[in-house]
Enzyme design. Structure first.
Site, PDB file in Angstrom:
ATOM      1  N   ASP A 163       0.844  -1.201   0.000  1.00  0.00           N
ATOM      2  CA  ASP A 163       0.000   0.000   0.000  1.00  0.00           C
ATOM      3  C   ASP A 163       0.877   1.249   0.000  1.00  0.00           C
ATOM      4  O   ASP A 163       2.101   1.166   0.126  1.00  0.00           O
ATOM      5  CB  ASP A 163      -0.954  -0.016   1.206  1.00  0.00           C
ATOM      6  CG  ASP A 163      -0.275  -0.470   2.500  1.00  0.00           C
ATOM      7  OD1 ASP A 163       0.968  -0.456   2.560  1.00  0.00           O
ATOM      8  OD2 ASP A 163      -0.984  -0.838   3.441  1.00  0.00           O
TER       9      ASP A 163
ATOM     10  N   HIS B 178      -7.479  -4.300  10.086  1.00  0.00           N
ATOM     11  CA  HIS B 178      -7.146  -4.119   8.661  1.00  0.00           C
ATOM     12  C   HIS B 178      -5.896  -4.910   8.279  1.00  0.00           C
ATOM     13  O   HIS B 178      -5.029  -5.185   9.114  1.00  0.00           O
ATOM     14  CB  HIS B 178      -7.014  -2.638   8.282  1.00  0.00           C
ATOM     15  CG  HIS B 178      -5.800  -1.932   8.787  1.00  0.00           C
ATOM     16  ND1 HIS B 178      -5.824  -0.619   9.207  1.00  0.00           N
ATOM     17  CD2 HIS B 178      -4.513  -2.314   8.927  1.00  0.00           C
ATOM     18  CE1 HIS B 178      -4.620  -0.244   9.562  1.00  0.00           C
ATOM     19  NE2 HIS B 178      -3.801  -1.261   9.409  1.00  0.00           N
TER      20      HIS B 178
ATOM     21  N   GLU C 126      -9.581  -1.109   5.338  1.00  0.00           N
ATOM     22  CA  GLU C 126     -10.231  -0.804   6.604  1.00  0.00           C
ATOM     23  C   GLU C 126     -11.537  -1.601   6.722  1.00  0.00           C
ATOM     24  O   GLU C 126     -12.014  -2.175   5.735  1.00  0.00           O
ATOM     25  CB  GLU C 126     -10.514   0.707   6.672  1.00  0.00           C
ATOM     26  CG  GLU C 126      -9.260   1.577   6.644  1.00  0.00           C
ATOM     27  CD  GLU C 126      -8.447   1.538   7.944  1.00  0.00           C
ATOM     28  OE1 GLU C 126      -8.422   0.487   8.617  1.00  0.00           O
ATOM     29  OE2 GLU C 126      -7.829   2.570   8.264  1.00  0.00           O
TER      30      GLU C 126
HETATM   31  P1  PGA Z   1       2.090  -2.020  12.743  1.00  0.00           P
HETATM   32  O1  PGA Z   1       0.896  -1.785  11.748  1.00  0.00           O
HETATM   33  O2  PGA Z   1       2.879  -3.162  12.204  1.00  0.00           O
HETATM   34  O3  PGA Z   1       2.888  -0.733  12.729  1.00  0.00           O
HETATM   35  O4  PGA Z   1       1.513  -2.335  14.067  1.00  0.00           O
HETATM   36  C1  PGA Z   1       0.211  -2.885  11.238  1.00  0.00           C
HETATM   37  C2  PGA Z   1      -0.813  -2.426  10.229  1.00  0.00           C
HETATM   38  O5  PGA Z   1      -1.331  -1.317  10.352  1.00  0.00           O
HETATM   39  O6  PGA Z   1      -1.123  -3.199   9.298  1.00  0.00           O
END
Ligand code: PGA
Length: 259
Positions: free
Chosen positions: A66, A137, A142
Site C-alpha cells: 500500500d 485491517h 479498513e
Molecule cells: P504495525 O501496523 O505493524 O505498525 O503495528 C500494522 C498495520 O497497520 O497493518
C-alpha cells in the site's frame, strides 16, 4: 489457517525469516512486503542472514502492499522509502525489482490497475508478509472493505491515522487517503504470513482467526485462504480461545508438513 504461538518477537522473526528463506529457492521468487513496525524484526533477521550467511535476494522481486496518497515517493514516510530504508537497501534485492504504488500518480485508478497487472506479470506473490491493524485491517483495507476488493483508493479510519501518527511530525500530517492492494488481491498470494505482536493486537488477532468471516474484520477474509500461517507472540495470542488446540496441533505436526 495454521496458528503458531511463539514465546516472543524474536522467535516470530526467526520463523517468518525461515519461511521467506525457503521461498527464495524458487526460480523467480516474488515477495509481498508489509511496512509498519510488525515485520521489522523479520527484516532485521533476513538482513542478518544476508550479511552473515550469504542469503541472496538477487533473483527476487518484491511488491509492497500500500501507499499514502499524495506523498511524494522520496518522502521519508512513503512506503516506497520505508521499505527501502528498513529492508531492501540492506540486501541484494535489485532496486528495480522492488515495486510500489505511486502515491502521486495523476490517475490513481490507472495506477491501481497498473499495479495489479505488474503483480500478475511477475507470476503472483509467493509469500506475502502481513501485519494487522488494531481495527483488523490488512494492507490498508479498513473495516467494511469488500472481501473481493482489488487495488484501489481507501479512506483511513481515524483510529489508523492515530496509530500511524508516531511516524509523522503531527497527527494532522498523516494522510487521509491511500492506495492499497485489495483483500481479493492479497488472497491471491500463494502463502500468507499474518504476524501479530503484543497485547495491543490480541483483539484483532482473535477476531481474524476465531471471529466470523466478516467485512467488519478485514483480516478474517484470510479464513478463505488455503495457506495462511498466523505467527503470534504470547501477547497477541492472549485472547485466542482455542490456543491449547493450536499448540497441540503444532506439537503433533507430521514431519512432512512444513509451514
Ligand atoms: P504495525 O501496523 O505493524 O505498525 O503495528 C500494522 C498495520 O497497520 O497493518
Amino acid at each position: 489457517m495454521e496458528i503458531v504461538i511463539l514465546p516472543d518477537d524474536e522467535a516470530v522473526a526467526r520463523t517468518a525469516a525461515d519461511i521467506v528463506q525457503a521461498s527464495l529457492e524458487n526460480d523467480s521468487p516474488v515477495l509481498g512486503l508489509a511496512t509498519g513496525s510488525t515485520p521489522l524484526g523479520t527484516y532485521s533477521e533476513l538482513i542478518r542472514r544476508h550479511c552473515e550467511a550469504g542469503l541472496s535476494f538477487a533473483r527476487a522481486q518484491a511488491f509492497t502492499l500500500d501507499e499514502y496518497l499524495g506523498l511524494p515517493a522520496e518522502h521519508p514516510e512513503s512506503y516506497r522509502s520505508v521499505i527501502r530504508r528498513e529492508f531492501t537497501d540492506s540486501v541484494d534485492l535489485p532496486a528495480h525489482a522492488v515495486h510500489s504504488l505511486d502515491g502521486q500518480a495523476p490517475d490513481p485508478e490507472a495506477e491501481a490497475a497498473r499495479y495489479e497487472a505488474a503483480i500478475a506479470g511477475a507470476g503472483g506473490v509467493d509469500v506475502q508478509i502481513l501485519g494487522i491493524g488494531t481495527d483488523g485491517h490488512i494492507g490498508f483495507n479498513e473495516p467494511m472493505s469488500s472481501l473481493a476488493s482489488r487495488t484501489r483508493i481507501k479512506t483511513l479510519t481515524e483510529q489508523t491515522r492515530r496509530d500511524n501518527a508516531r511516524f509523522f511530525p503531527t497527527p494532522e500530517d498523516v494522510p487521509r487517503h491511500v492506495l492499497t492492494q485489495g483483500l481479493g488481491t492479497i488472497r491471491e498470494a500463494r502463502h500468507i504470513l499474518l504476524i501479530g505482536l503484543g497485547e495491543g493486537k490480541a483483539s484483532a488477532i482473535a477476531a481474524a482467526v476465531e471471529g466470523p468471516l466478516a467485512a467488519a474484520c478485514p483480516a478474517s477474509s484470510l479464513q478463505l485462504h488455503p495457506h495462511t500461517t498466523v505467527l503470534v507472540d504470547e501477547g497477541a495470542a492472549s485472547r485466542l480461545e482455542h490456543r491449547e488446540y493450536y499448540q497441540h496441533a503444532l506439537e503433533h505436526k507430521p514431519q512432512w508438513q512444513a509451514y
